[in-house]
Design a protein around this motif. Structure first.
Motif, PDB file in Angstrom:
ATOM      1  N   LEU A 273     -13.361   7.558  -6.091  1.00 24.98           N
ATOM      2  CA  LEU A 273     -12.320   6.524  -5.978  1.00 24.98           C
ATOM      3  C   LEU A 273     -11.564   6.683  -4.668  1.00 24.98           C
TER       4      LEU A 273
ATOM      5  N   TRP B  60      -2.180   0.925 -10.598  1.00 27.87           N
ATOM      6  CA  TRP B  60      -3.092  -0.205 -10.829  1.00 27.87           C
ATOM      7  C   TRP B  60      -2.430  -1.535 -10.405  1.00 27.87           C
TER       8      TRP B  60
ATOM      9  N   HIS C 260       1.701   1.725  -3.430  1.00 29.60           N
ATOM     10  CA  HIS C 260       0.458   2.063  -4.128  1.00 29.60           C
ATOM     11  C   HIS C 260       0.126   3.543  -3.945  1.00 29.60           C
TER      12      HIS C 260
ATOM     13  N   PHE D 124      -2.095  -5.826  -3.986  1.00 28.82           N
ATOM     14  CA  PHE D 124      -2.623  -5.838  -2.621  1.00 28.82           C
ATOM     15  C   PHE D 124      -3.825  -6.773  -2.538  1.00 28.82           C
ATOM     16  N   LEU D 125      -4.715  -6.670  -3.548  1.00 31.16           N
ATOM     17  CA  LEU D 125      -5.916  -7.528  -3.535  1.00 31.16           C
ATOM     18  C   LEU D 125      -5.534  -9.000  -3.672  1.00 31.16           C
TER      19      LEU D 125
ATOM     20  N   TYR E 183     -16.471  -5.087   2.550  1.00 31.57           N
ATOM     21  CA  TYR E 183     -15.114  -4.606   2.255  1.00 31.57           C
ATOM     22  C   TYR E 183     -14.853  -4.700   0.753  1.00 31.57           C
TER      23      TYR E 183
ATOM     24  N   TRP F 170       0.219   9.948  -9.885  1.00 30.34           N
ATOM     25  CA  TRP F 170      -0.838   9.902 -10.914  1.00 30.34           C
ATOM     26  C   TRP F 170      -1.876  10.990 -10.682  1.00 30.34           C
ATOM     27  N   ILE F 171      -2.470  10.993  -9.500  1.00 33.75           N
ATOM     28  CA  ILE F 171      -3.558  11.942  -9.255  1.00 33.75           C
ATOM     29  C   ILE F 171      -3.030  13.366  -9.160  1.00 33.75           C
TER      30      ILE F 171
ATOM     31  N   ILE G  94       0.835  -1.215   0.000  1.00 37.57           N
ATOM     32  CA  ILE G  94       0.000   0.000   0.000  1.00 37.57           C
ATOM     33  C   ILE G  94       0.863   1.255   0.000  1.00 37.57           C
TER      34      ILE G  94
ATOM     35  N   GLY H 118      -9.910   0.837   3.958  1.00 42.87           N
ATOM     36  CA  GLY H 118      -8.908   0.507   4.976  1.00 42.87           C
ATOM     37  C   GLY H 118      -9.244   1.069   6.349  1.00 42.87           C
ATOM     38  N   HIS H 119     -10.290   1.879   6.414  1.00 39.88           N
ATOM     39  CA  HIS H 119     -10.598   2.548   7.692  1.00 39.88           C
ATOM     40  C   HIS H 119     -12.033   2.284   8.119  1.00 39.88           C
TER      41      HIS H 119
ATOM     42  N   MET I 163     -11.102   4.128  -1.635  1.00 38.31           N
ATOM     43  CA  MET I 163      -9.775   3.642  -1.264  1.00 38.31           C
ATOM     44  C   MET I 163      -9.521   3.803   0.234  1.00 38.31           C
TER      45      MET I 163
HETATM   46  C1  HEM Z   1      -6.222   6.712  -9.086  1.00 34.96           C
HETATM   47  C2  HEM Z   1      -5.906   5.606  -8.672  1.00 34.96           C
HETATM   48  C3  HEM Z   1      -5.749   5.225  -7.208  1.00 34.96           C
HETATM   49  C4  HEM Z   1      -5.365   5.966  -6.131  1.00 34.96           C
HETATM   50  C5  HEM Z   1      -4.977   7.429  -6.076  1.00 34.96           C
HETATM   51  C6  HEM Z   1      -5.404   5.076  -4.986  1.00 34.96           C
HETATM   52  C7  HEM Z   1      -5.083   5.479  -3.693  1.00 34.96           C
HETATM   53  C8  HEM Z   1      -5.268   4.676  -2.590  1.00 34.96           C
HETATM   54  C9  HEM Z   1      -5.202   5.137  -1.215  1.00 34.96           C
HETATM   55  C10 HEM Z   1      -4.867   6.552  -0.771  1.00 34.96           C
HETATM   56  C11 HEM Z   1      -5.450   4.073  -0.425  1.00 34.96           C
HETATM   57  C12 HEM Z   1      -5.644   4.077   1.102  1.00 34.96           C
HETATM   58  C13 HEM Z   1      -4.474   3.728   1.845  1.00 34.96           C
HETATM   59  C14 HEM Z   1      -4.901   3.600   3.315  1.00 34.96           C
HETATM   60  O1  HEM Z   1      -5.603   4.451   3.818  1.00 34.96           O
HETATM   61  O2  HEM Z   1      -4.503   2.616   3.911  1.00 34.96           O
HETATM   62  C15 HEM Z   1      -5.649   2.954  -1.292  1.00 34.96           C
HETATM   63  C16 HEM Z   1      -5.890   1.707  -0.831  1.00 34.96           C
HETATM   64  C17 HEM Z   1      -6.099   0.654  -1.691  1.00 34.96           C
HETATM   65  N1  HEM Z   1      -6.170   0.678  -3.064  1.00 34.96           N
HETATM   66 FE1  HEM Z   1      -5.997   2.253  -4.231  1.00 34.96          FE
HETATM   67  N2  HEM Z   1      -5.796   3.848  -5.386  1.00 34.96           N
HETATM   68  C18 HEM Z   1      -6.013   3.892  -6.749  1.00 34.96           C
HETATM   69  C19 HEM Z   1      -6.388   2.876  -7.589  1.00 34.96           C
HETATM   70  C20 HEM Z   1      -6.537   1.574  -7.178  1.00 34.96           C
HETATM   71  C21 HEM Z   1      -6.828   0.460  -8.055  1.00 34.96           C
HETATM   72  C22 HEM Z   1      -7.029   0.574  -9.564  1.00 34.96           C
HETATM   73  C23 HEM Z   1      -6.881  -0.647  -7.262  1.00 34.96           C
HETATM   74  C24 HEM Z   1      -7.134  -2.086  -7.650  1.00 34.96           C
HETATM   75  C25 HEM Z   1      -6.859  -2.616  -8.797  1.00 34.96           C
HETATM   76  C26 HEM Z   1      -6.639  -0.212  -5.891  1.00 34.96           C
HETATM   77  C27 HEM Z   1      -6.606  -1.035  -4.792  1.00 34.96           C
HETATM   78  C28 HEM Z   1      -6.419  -0.599  -3.495  1.00 34.96           C
HETATM   79  C29 HEM Z   1      -6.484  -1.490  -2.328  1.00 34.96           C
HETATM   80  C30 HEM Z   1      -6.741  -2.969  -2.359  1.00 34.96           C
HETATM   81  C31 HEM Z   1      -6.291  -0.698  -1.198  1.00 34.96           C
HETATM   82  C32 HEM Z   1      -6.216  -1.154   0.275  1.00 34.96           C
HETATM   83  C33 HEM Z   1      -7.510  -1.056   0.952  1.00 34.96           C
HETATM   84  C34 HEM Z   1      -7.268  -1.565   2.356  1.00 34.96           C
HETATM   85  O3  HEM Z   1      -6.606  -0.880   3.123  1.00 34.96           O
HETATM   86  O4  HEM Z   1      -7.748  -2.670   2.628  1.00 34.96           O
HETATM   87  N3  HEM Z   1      -6.426   1.138  -5.872  1.00 34.96           N
HETATM   88  N4  HEM Z   1      -5.540   3.346  -2.605  1.00 34.96           N
END
Ligand code: HEM
Length: 206
Positions: free
Chosen positions: A193, A103, A46, A109-110, A132, A53-54, A43, A201-202, A197
């Motif tokens: 999105l 991505w 990520h 992560f998933l 979730y 990106w954003i 993460i 996680g929260h 996201m």
């Molecule tokens: C613009 C694109 C994306 C941005 C800016 C983004 C940003 C984030 C942020 C800030 C978190 C939260 C971290 C946290 O609070 O712990 C997160 C968690 C996550 N993102 Fe993304 N994400 C994006 C796209 C994606 C995509 C395309 C996927 C899947 C293919 C994805 C899968 C996940 C997963 C699985 C988590 C963890 C959730 C958890 O804590 O259980 N994200 N992402």
């Protein structure tokens, strides 16, 4: 050689410092595989690529596009050539590769959590709704559509607009419109999105 003198040098130095902090404060990254720490490292990468990106998406929509529009109507002004020649190609490089990295790390992560299929089925694959998987799945689908827009609509059309590939005046006009709309749609989709996201996680399940 001073790493701060180059972008790659600064990024590598940042990762080295992060590794030293990991080694100093924990039992090192090796034990992270398959563990909660593994989740955290994925993460971290990520969110790092997601910020690039954003961040650039918002730069294009909130700064560059309005600035180029002003430059185009400012008779006798400096014009936008400097932006389109020196800034836009560099920004598009970091933009498209950080989109792919975001991505891939999100998907990693998933997969690491065994939730990939559940997420892309929006948590509707089992007897009960997986809240979730629905929450993160909505974000994952939005991120997937946004990635498609970057690589299939925005980048190929921006190459025409910036003169990086041959195109007629009509093609450039329609390319400008397609890239603009796709980029605005991505800006719009980035807001729900990020809600999904961070929410996943929260404990904020939709
Ligand atoms: C613009 C694109 C994306 C941005 C800016 C983004 C940003 C984030 C942020 C800030 C978190 C939260 C971290 C946290 O609070 O712990 C997160 C968690 C996550 N993102 Fe993304 N994400 C994006 C796209 C994606 C995509 C395309 C996927 C899947 C293919 C994805 C899968 C996940 C997963 C699985 C988590 C963890 C959730 C958890 O804590 O259980 N994200 N992402």
């Amino acid at each position: 050689m001073n790493p701060l003198k180059s972008v790659p040098g600064t990024i590598i130095a940042g990762f080295v410092l992060a590794l030293l902090i990991l080694l100093a404060t924990g039992d090192g990254p090796i034990t992270a595989i398959g563990s909660a720490k593994g989740n955290a490292i994925i993460i971290w990468l990520h969110v790092f690529s997601g910020i690039i990106w954003i961040g650039l998406l918002y730069y294009f929509n909130f700064v560059q596009a309005p600035a180029l529009a002003d430059a185009a109507t400012d008779d006798g002004g400096p014009g936008g050539a400097g932006i389109t020649k020196y800034v836009a190609p560099r920004a598009l490089f970091w933009f498209r590769w950080s989109a792919l990295a975001t991505w891939l790390t999100g998907a990693a992560f998933l997969l690491h959590r065994g939730e990939f299929a559940n997420a892309f089925m929006l948590g509707l694959g089992g007897d009960n709704v997986n809240a979730y998987a629905m929450t993160i799945g909505i974000g994952a689908w939005l991120g997937t559509i946004m990635l498609f827009n970057v690589w299939v609509l925005i980048w190929p059309n921006q190459k025409k607009v910036l003169g990086m590939v041959e195109a007629s005046a009509d093609e450039i006009a329609s390319a400008k419109n397609t890239a603009f709309i796709a980029s605005r749609l991505n800006t719009l989709m980035s807001i729900p999105l990020l809600m999904s996201m961070v929410g996943a996680g929260h404990g904020f399940f939709m």
